[in-house]
Write an enzyme that holds these catalytic residues in place. Structure first.
Site, PDB file in Angstrom:
ATOM      1  N   ARG A 173       0.826  -1.210   0.000  1.00 21.18           N
ATOM      2  CA  ARG A 173       0.000   0.000   0.000  1.00 21.18           C
ATOM      3  C   ARG A 173       0.861   1.261   0.000  1.00 21.18           C
ATOM      4  O   ARG A 173       0.426   2.315  -0.419  1.00 21.18           O
ATOM      5  CB  ARG A 173      -0.875   0.042   1.271  1.00 21.18           C
ATOM      6  CG  ARG A 173      -2.001  -0.953   1.305  1.00 21.18           C
ATOM      7  CD  ARG A 173      -2.620  -1.018   2.696  1.00 21.18           C
ATOM      8  NE  ARG A 173      -3.166   0.240   3.182  1.00 21.18           N
ATOM      9  CZ  ARG A 173      -4.376   0.708   2.892  1.00 21.18           C
ATOM     10  NH1 ARG A 173      -5.178   0.016   2.118  1.00 21.18           N
ATOM     11  NH2 ARG A 173      -4.800   1.857   3.370  1.00 21.18           N
ATOM     12  N   ARG A 177       9.766   5.459  -3.380  1.00 19.34           N
ATOM     13  CA  ARG A 177      10.106   6.390  -4.463  1.00 19.34           C
ATOM     14  C   ARG A 177      11.566   6.788  -4.430  1.00 19.34           C
ATOM     15  O   ARG A 177      12.091   7.049  -3.350  1.00 19.34           O
ATOM     16  CB  ARG A 177       9.333   7.701  -4.291  1.00 19.34           C
ATOM     17  CG  ARG A 177       7.913   7.614  -4.549  1.00 19.34           C
ATOM     18  CD  ARG A 177       7.372   9.033  -4.742  1.00 19.34           C
ATOM     19  NE  ARG A 177       5.935   8.922  -4.609  1.00 19.34           N
ATOM     20  CZ  ARG A 177       5.254   9.337  -3.554  1.00 19.34           C
ATOM     21  NH1 ARG A 177       5.861   9.973  -2.576  1.00 19.34           N
ATOM     22  NH2 ARG A 177       3.961   9.157  -3.515  1.00 19.34           N
ATOM     23  N   ARG A 250      -8.914  -6.009  13.456  1.00 20.45           N
ATOM     24  CA  ARG A 250      -8.159  -5.189  14.390  1.00 20.45           C
ATOM     25  C   ARG A 250      -9.050  -4.034  14.808  1.00 20.45           C
ATOM     26  O   ARG A 250      -9.803  -3.481  13.998  1.00 20.45           O
ATOM     27  CB  ARG A 250      -6.879  -4.626  13.743  1.00 20.45           C
ATOM     28  CG  ARG A 250      -5.853  -5.671  13.458  1.00 20.45           C
ATOM     29  CD  ARG A 250      -5.364  -6.390  14.680  1.00 20.45           C
ATOM     30  NE  ARG A 250      -4.469  -5.564  15.492  1.00 20.45           N
ATOM     31  CZ  ARG A 250      -4.022  -5.932  16.690  1.00 20.45           C
ATOM     32  NH1 ARG A 250      -4.414  -7.080  17.235  1.00 20.45           N
ATOM     33  NH2 ARG A 250      -3.187  -5.157  17.359  1.00 20.45           N
ATOM     34  N   ARG A 281       0.544   5.780  16.447  1.00 15.26           N
ATOM     35  CA  ARG A 281       0.778   7.121  15.914  1.00 15.26           C
ATOM     36  C   ARG A 281       0.034   8.154  16.729  1.00 15.26           C
ATOM     37  O   ARG A 281      -0.872   7.822  17.497  1.00 15.26           O
ATOM     38  CB  ARG A 281       0.372   7.208  14.437  1.00 15.26           C
ATOM     39  CG  ARG A 281      -1.026   6.738  14.138  1.00 15.26           C
ATOM     40  CD  ARG A 281      -1.252   6.652  12.607  1.00 15.26           C
ATOM     41  NE  ARG A 281      -2.446   5.871  12.335  1.00 15.26           N
ATOM     42  CZ  ARG A 281      -2.803   5.407  11.137  1.00 15.26           C
ATOM     43  NH1 ARG A 281      -2.055   5.644  10.084  1.00 15.26           N
ATOM     44  NH2 ARG A 281      -3.904   4.703  10.979  1.00 15.26           N
ATOM     45  N   GLU A 307      -3.081   6.742  19.118  1.00 14.45           N
ATOM     46  CA  GLU A 307      -3.796   5.610  18.538  1.00 14.45           C
ATOM     47  C   GLU A 307      -3.179   4.299  19.014  1.00 14.45           C
ATOM     48  O   GLU A 307      -1.993   4.072  18.815  1.00 14.45           O
ATOM     49  CB  GLU A 307      -3.675   5.746  17.018  1.00 14.45           C
ATOM     50  CG  GLU A 307      -4.642   4.924  16.254  1.00 14.45           C
ATOM     51  CD  GLU A 307      -4.639   5.315  14.774  1.00 14.45           C
ATOM     52  OE1 GLU A 307      -4.619   6.520  14.448  1.00 14.45           O
ATOM     53  OE2 GLU A 307      -4.640   4.393  13.956  1.00 14.45           O
ATOM     54  N   TYR A 355      -9.939  -4.651   3.001  1.00 18.37           N
ATOM     55  CA  TYR A 355      -9.218  -3.450   3.425  1.00 18.37           C
ATOM     56  C   TYR A 355      -9.360  -2.375   2.350  1.00 18.37           C
ATOM     57  O   TYR A 355      -8.419  -2.023   1.663  1.00 18.37           O
ATOM     58  CB  TYR A 355      -7.751  -3.839   3.651  1.00 18.37           C
ATOM     59  CG  TYR A 355      -6.850  -2.857   4.365  1.00 18.37           C
ATOM     60  CD1 TYR A 355      -7.278  -1.600   4.763  1.00 18.37           C
ATOM     61  CD2 TYR A 355      -5.533  -3.207   4.638  1.00 18.37           C
ATOM     62  CE1 TYR A 355      -6.411  -0.722   5.415  1.00 18.37           C
ATOM     63  CE2 TYR A 355      -4.663  -2.347   5.285  1.00 18.37           C
ATOM     64  CZ  TYR A 355      -5.110  -1.107   5.668  1.00 18.37           C
ATOM     65  OH  TYR A 355      -4.244  -0.243   6.301  1.00 18.37           O
ATOM     66  N   ASP A 357      -9.939   1.338   0.765  1.00 20.58           N
ATOM     67  CA  ASP A 357      -9.803   2.767   1.036  1.00 20.58           C
ATOM     68  C   ASP A 357     -11.139   3.435   0.724  1.00 20.58           C
ATOM     69  O   ASP A 357     -11.990   2.856   0.047  1.00 20.58           O
ATOM     70  CB  ASP A 357      -8.706   3.372   0.150  1.00 20.58           C
ATOM     71  CG  ASP A 357      -7.312   2.981   0.636  1.00 20.58           C
ATOM     72  OD1 ASP A 357      -7.157   2.727   1.845  1.00 20.58           O
ATOM     73  OD2 ASP A 357      -6.392   2.939  -0.196  1.00 20.58           O
TER      74      ASP A 357
HETATM   75  N1  UDP Z   1       3.599   0.915   7.823  1.00 16.78           N
HETATM   76  C1  UDP Z   1       4.814   0.827   8.465  1.00 16.78           C
HETATM   77  N2  UDP Z   1       5.359   1.927   9.025  1.00 16.78           N
HETATM   78  C2  UDP Z   1       4.746   3.123   8.984  1.00 16.78           C
HETATM   79  C3  UDP Z   1       3.500   3.230   8.326  1.00 16.78           C
HETATM   80  C4  UDP Z   1       2.948   2.096   7.763  1.00 16.78           C
HETATM   81  O1  UDP Z   1       5.393  -0.240   8.541  1.00 16.78           O
HETATM   82  O2  UDP Z   1       5.287   4.100   9.539  1.00 16.78           O
HETATM   83  C5  UDP Z   1       3.027  -0.324   7.249  1.00 16.78           C
HETATM   84  C6  UDP Z   1       2.199  -1.096   8.256  1.00 16.78           C
HETATM   85  O3  UDP Z   1       2.393  -2.462   8.000  1.00 16.78           O
HETATM   86  C7  UDP Z   1       0.800  -0.697   7.887  1.00 16.78           C
HETATM   87  C8  UDP Z   1       0.895  -0.592   6.384  1.00 16.78           C
HETATM   88  O4  UDP Z   1       2.183  -0.049   6.165  1.00 16.78           O
HETATM   89  O5  UDP Z   1      -0.146  -1.666   8.286  1.00 16.78           O
HETATM   90  C9  UDP Z   1      -0.176   0.240   5.727  1.00 16.78           C
HETATM   91  O6  UDP Z   1      -0.131   1.540   6.246  1.00 16.78           O
HETATM   92  P1  UDP Z   1      -1.285   2.574   5.946  1.00 16.78           P
HETATM   93  O7  UDP Z   1      -0.768   3.905   6.289  1.00 16.78           O
HETATM   94  O8  UDP Z   1      -1.795   2.330   4.583  1.00 16.78           O
HETATM   95  O9  UDP Z   1      -2.375   2.126   7.016  1.00 16.78           O
HETATM   96  P2  UDP Z   1      -3.729   2.832   7.457  1.00 16.78           P
HETATM   97  O10 UDP Z   1      -3.540   4.302   7.309  1.00 16.78           O
HETATM   98  O11 UDP Z   1      -4.802   2.236   6.567  1.00 16.78           O
HETATM   99  O12 UDP Z   1      -3.878   2.435   8.865  1.00 16.78           O
END
Ligand code: UDP
Length: 377
Positions: A173, A177, A250, A281, A307, A355, A357
């Site tokens: 996801r 880059r 979850r 976060r 969170e 999952y 978006d």
């Molecule tokens: N992820 C990570 N480190 C980060 C942010 C995301 O390893 O700092 C990984 C983690 O496995 C997460 C996945 O990337 O479940 C998808 O992150 P996303 O931000 O898409 O999750 P959401 O915002 O849907 O909770």
């Protein structure tokens, strides 16, 4: 349908339900929307505190590559130019996300894309085959150093599972880059609806009968009598009384604080990627709208949300489906039961155990509504 009060009863006033309700109503169908919560919007719900639109069920940043979906949401809200650029905090070291040249420079001191690629090539050698899980996928994409500092701890906190037990697609996801670009999403269109998501969903539901604090499953028989068809957007396993067992989700818990300072962390999202800090976060909501109210005034206070991710237990709010093999197989069994429910359409993240978006949910709701409108009953 003859003798029925409504053509459709839609259980769930989240994005899937609201979009379907709008489309069906605009094509002349009679629709009732119900939701067991006391508000519309599902998990995109926002609530105003001290002038700040607080994302009560976690941060939602709208992004899409689908021009039709973008035009669609812009009918119901004006979107600002917010661009998601989270910062990762690993034991006090700050890294840019998603993984890009700023991240590689901070991690290894490399300056050019070629140097960064060489580092990753060297580190990914340890995975000599097609990645089979999230850990192998992450190391193949960005190397072990980044995996250890920015992915492993965060992912294990978020999913409560070892990275070797999680599907690889979750980490795909995130963009990787070789440019200096901190935009988290590879999306042509991105922004936050000014005034909050709740107002956007209220606009979608404008003129449509909506009953809150009303649980479809508790009064299923009555509702089924009143409607030609049901659109159900709750958890698919709950619909069937968990008869085949529980699907795993979850859940997330938030600790919200109103602080009497104008700026707590200088960014909407800071990810805490080390295992030892219990939250995943911290969101500082005012930065989704640049720290200003709708009249452009600076907001003197701030609201932050820590969170915490947890395993879902009956009675908790489900947030993320756990799309691993075991749950995928159980979902398929529920899917077969669902296919036999001729008058019920299952939709959304919980109804389809996917999952999704936000933009995908909207695209899917548009597609499903269109199909309902064009298929003879
Ligand atoms: N992820 C990570 N480190 C980060 C942010 C995301 O390893 O700092 C990984 C983690 O496995 C997460 C996945 O990337 O479940 C998808 O992150 P996303 O931000 O898409 O999750 P959401 O915002 O849907 O909770």
């Amino acid at each position: 349908m003859a003798g029925k009060k409504y053509d459709y009863i839609i259980a769930g006033a989240g994005l899937f339900g609201a979009v379907a309700a709008r489309e069906l109503t605009d094509s002349g169908k009679s629709v009732l929307v119900i939701d067991r919560r006391s508000h519309v919007g599902g998990n995109v719900y926002t609530e105003k505190t001290e002038g700040i639109n607080v994302h009560k069920y976690g941060a939602h940043i709208f992004h899409t590559n689908d021009a039709a979906v973008w035009e669609y949401v812009n009918r119901f809200a004006r979107f600002n130019r917010f661009t998601n650029s989270p910062v990762a905090n690993y034991k006090g070291e700050l890294y840019s996300l998603p993984f890009n040249m700023y991240t590689f420079n901070r991690m290894w001191g490399v300056v050019t894309p070629e140097e960064a690629r060489a580092k990753i090539e060297e580190q990914k050698k340890e995975i000599g085959h097609e990645p089979r899980n999230l850990e192998e996928q992450a190391i193949s994409l960005v190397g072990r150093d980044i995996y250890e500092k920015l992915i492993k701890g965060y992912t294990e906190k978020q999913w409560g599972r070892d990275c070797s037990q999680l599907p690889a697609f979750i980490i795909r996801r995130l963009p990787v880059r070789f440019t200096y670009d901190n935009n988290y999403f590879n999306a042509l269109f991105q922004g936050i609806p000014t005034g909050g998501y709740t107002r956007m969903v209220e606009n979608m539901l404008s003129g449509i009968e909506t009953r809150l604090d009303t649980d479809y499953l508790l009064n299923k028989e009555e509702f089924d009598k009143e409607a030609g068809k049901i659109i159900y957007t709750g958890p698919i396993d709950a619909y069937f009384g968990y008869s085949l067992g529980y699907l795993e989700y979850r859940s997330v818990r938030f600790e919200n604080e109103l602080l009497d300072i104008p700026n707590y962390q200088g960014n909407a999202a800071v990810n805490y990627t080390e295992r030892e800090i219990p939250w995943t976060r911290i969101i500082e909501h005012k930065w989704f709208e640049f720290g200003k109210d709708e009249d452009g005034n600076d907001l003197p206070k701030t609201v932050i949300s820590k969170e915490y991710s947890s395993e879902w237990h009956p009675g908790d709010e489900p947030y993320y489906p756990v799309n691993d093999e075991k749950n995928g197989a159980l979902y398929e069994d529920y899917r077969k039961l669902a296919d036999k429910e001729a008058n019920v359409i299952f939709g959304g993240r919980l109804g389809e155990y996917k999952y999704y978006d936000m933009d995908q949910v909207i695209a899917r709701a548009l597609e499903v509504s269109q199909k309902l409108l064009t298929t003879p009953a």
